[in-house]
Enzyme design. Structure first.
Site, PDB file in Angstrom:
ATOM      1  N   GLU A 342       0.944  -1.289   0.074  1.00 29.70           N
ATOM      2  CA  GLU A 342      -0.532   0.464   0.282  1.00 29.70           C
ATOM      3  C   GLU A 342       0.646   1.940   0.292  1.00 29.70           C
ATOM      4  OE1 GLU A 342      -4.548  -1.365   2.485  1.00 29.70           O
ATOM      5  OE2 GLU A 342      -2.746  -0.017   3.352  1.00 29.70           O
ATOM      6  N   GLU A 446      -6.163  -7.957   0.058  1.00 30.53           N
ATOM      7  CA  GLU A 446      -7.029  -7.370   1.062  1.00 30.53           C
ATOM      8  C   GLU A 446      -8.313  -7.625   1.359  1.00 30.53           C
ATOM      9  OE1 GLU A 446      -4.634  -4.720   3.655  1.00 30.53           O
ATOM     10  OE2 GLU A 446      -2.788  -5.198   3.736  1.00 30.53           O
TER      11      GLU A 446
END
Length: 505
Positions: A342, A446
């Site tokens: 991320e 995720e």
């Protein structure tokens, strides 16, 4: 008979060639799909996953990255860094926002540095309070003294021993040596508000300090995830664990302060347990030097995002990938290495990430020709296809996307059915964008069966989880639930399985 045997041999060669072609373009053999669970909050701390980890920290309200706002009881206005920094401190702001928020750097439980919006540190110019220093020293330290029985009323004492006072709205000085009481006409008294908090690896280790932190973290690593968890994972329809790690693991057993050694031993155990129970492992670099996102799960000290601002941070990160791949390349359970979790736009640019991803890919290939290399898409305003051209030229590469239905204004006031419809239409469409027929594989690294629907029933959650699984299983690499354990039940796949919300077997 001979022609029949020739046909069998020809077919066998065709199948073998087809398999090799699939492998060369990154396609998993036999259409294997990752069904993973993330071991979040284990080797990279996230306080919201296990809040009790912070319970024993002295003065735990004042951890690194805590954002404080101070309102003078005499001017009835907030302290502020004029122009966001590089100038004087004033006490003339009616409302508090960025310039009025002072971010803590914790020296010990009593002493702190105060960083302002433009990254300078609060200090003294004679008796005047200013924020002009980029590299702090002892003179840029302060004690925050709370009123007994009222933690929101404080005084700020400078390293000179003098207390700060709001003399006027335009003049804040440190020139009061003696104070008495906490009257509302005392210019040394401020009403303090905690605006932001961080609870990551830096906060927990620096909070406990060099003596206590090694004990606390060792206990956490030894008990939060154990061998029986891998047995549970293998017995409940999952085939992979994605393990977030921090950059300091490459310096174990003596990482830079305040980090402490021991997480590498825990990762070694994870590989042993994965082999015992037939699970694949994805190593995920969750926290890079300088923080690639500014969030606590990237181990930012104060919310700053400094990764990639210099070639040095990229070089250091490549060294971490080199270390991890070299250590585990011979393990039959190493399935993939995720180069960075991320990175956040716009701070992490496409150019710097492409440079890093190329270097990271090459260093993985130096040690392994079979491990997949995962490239994470950016958070924030970005094109989900921006790394497809790069990844298309890299064999056995994967694009990782994260899909959450929480903490996003998009989902405000969504009903149960609207959430499910969004998964089936919008998420499916988004996934198709990064699922190329002859390019890199796609990975929903995720996701979670949680939302902000008030009064949702167990059946609602079951339908929501099932809708996500049905869509995300189309990802050509697979998916990963966030996370195995969490004090918030729906974020814990262990709890969701044990209580019948999700069934994968």
């Amino acid at each position: 008979m001979r022609s029949f045997m020739d046909l069998k041999i020809w077919l066998l060669k065709l199948v073998t060639l087809s398999s090799l072609l699939c492998l060369s373009h990154g396609r998993p053999n036999h259409e294997f799909r990752v069904r993973a669970v993330n071991l979040g909050g284990w080797l990279v701390t996230e306080g919201w996953i296990k809040p009790s980890l912070f319970d024993g920290i002295p003065n735990k309200d004042f951890l690194d990255g805590t954002g404080l706002q101070f309102k003078s009881v005499t001017t009835r206005k907030y302290l502020s860094a004029e122009y966001g920094g590089g100038n004087i401190i004033v006490a003339n702001r009616t409302d508090a926002s960025n310039w009025e928020t002072f971010t803590l750097w914790r020296i010990n439980e009593d002493t702190f540095r105060l960083r302002v919006f433009n990254k300078q540190f609060v200090g003294l110019n004679g008796i005047n309070v200013v924020a002009v220093i980029d590299v702090p020293s002892h003179s840029e330290t302060f004690d925050i003294v709370k009123e007994s029985g009222n933690s929101s009323r404080v005084r700020i004492r400078a390293s000179s021993g003098y207390f700060l006072q709001a003399k006027t709205e335009e003049l804040v000085t440190a020139d009061v040596s003696k104070v008495r009481g906490w009257r509302n006409d005392d210019p040394t008294v401020f009403v303090m508000t905690i605006a932001t908090r961080l609870q990551g690896e830096f906060q927990v280790t620096n909070g406990y300090g060099p003596t206590k932190a090694p004990q606390v973290m060792k206990e956490h690593w030894n008990t939060f995830i154990v061998e029986d968890d891998f047995k549970f994972i293998a017995n409940n329809g999952l085939n992979t664990v994605r393990i977030p790690v921090g950059w300091w693991i490459a310096s174990d057993p003596t990482p830079p302060k305040p980090y402490v050694g021991g997480s590498l031993h825990a990762l070694d155990n994870a590989f042993l347990w994965a082999q015992k129970y037939g699970l694949k492992v994805i190593i995920d670099l969750h926290a890079a030097p300088g923080s690639q996102s500014g969030y606590e799960h990237s181990s930012s000290r104060d919310g700053s995002q400094d990764w990639g601002k210099s070639d040095e941070t990229i070089h250091q990160t490549v060294q971490v990938i080199d270390f991890l791949t070299a250590r585990y390349a011979k393990s039959p359970n190493l399935y993939a290495v995720e180069l960075l979790n991320e990175p956040r736009a716009p701070g992490a640019t496409v150019e710097m990430l492409s440079k890093y991803y190329k270097a990271g890919y090459e260093v993985v290939r130096k040690h392994s020709s079979t491990a997949y290399v995962v490239l994470s898409n950016r958070l924030g305003p970005s094109d989900p296809k921006e790394f497809l051209p790069l990844a298309s030229g890299l064999k056995r590469s994967v694009i990782d996307v994260h899909y959450y239905s929480v903490l996003n204004d998009t989902f405000t006031n969504f009903t149960v059915q609207e959430h499910i419809d969004f998964i089936k239409t919008n998420r499916a469409s988004e996934l198709n964008l990064v699922t190329a027929s002859n390019g890199p594989l796609s990975f929903v690294g995720e996701w979670v069966a949680e939302w902000e629907v008030i009064g949702a029933t167990k059946r609602d959650y079951q339908r929501f989880a099932k809708a996500q699984i049905n869509v995300y299983r189309r990802a050509t690499f697979g998916w990963g639930y966030w996370t195995l354990k969490n004090v918030r039940n729906h974020w814990s796949l262990e709890w969701m399985i044990k209580n019948g919300y999700i069934k994968l077997t």
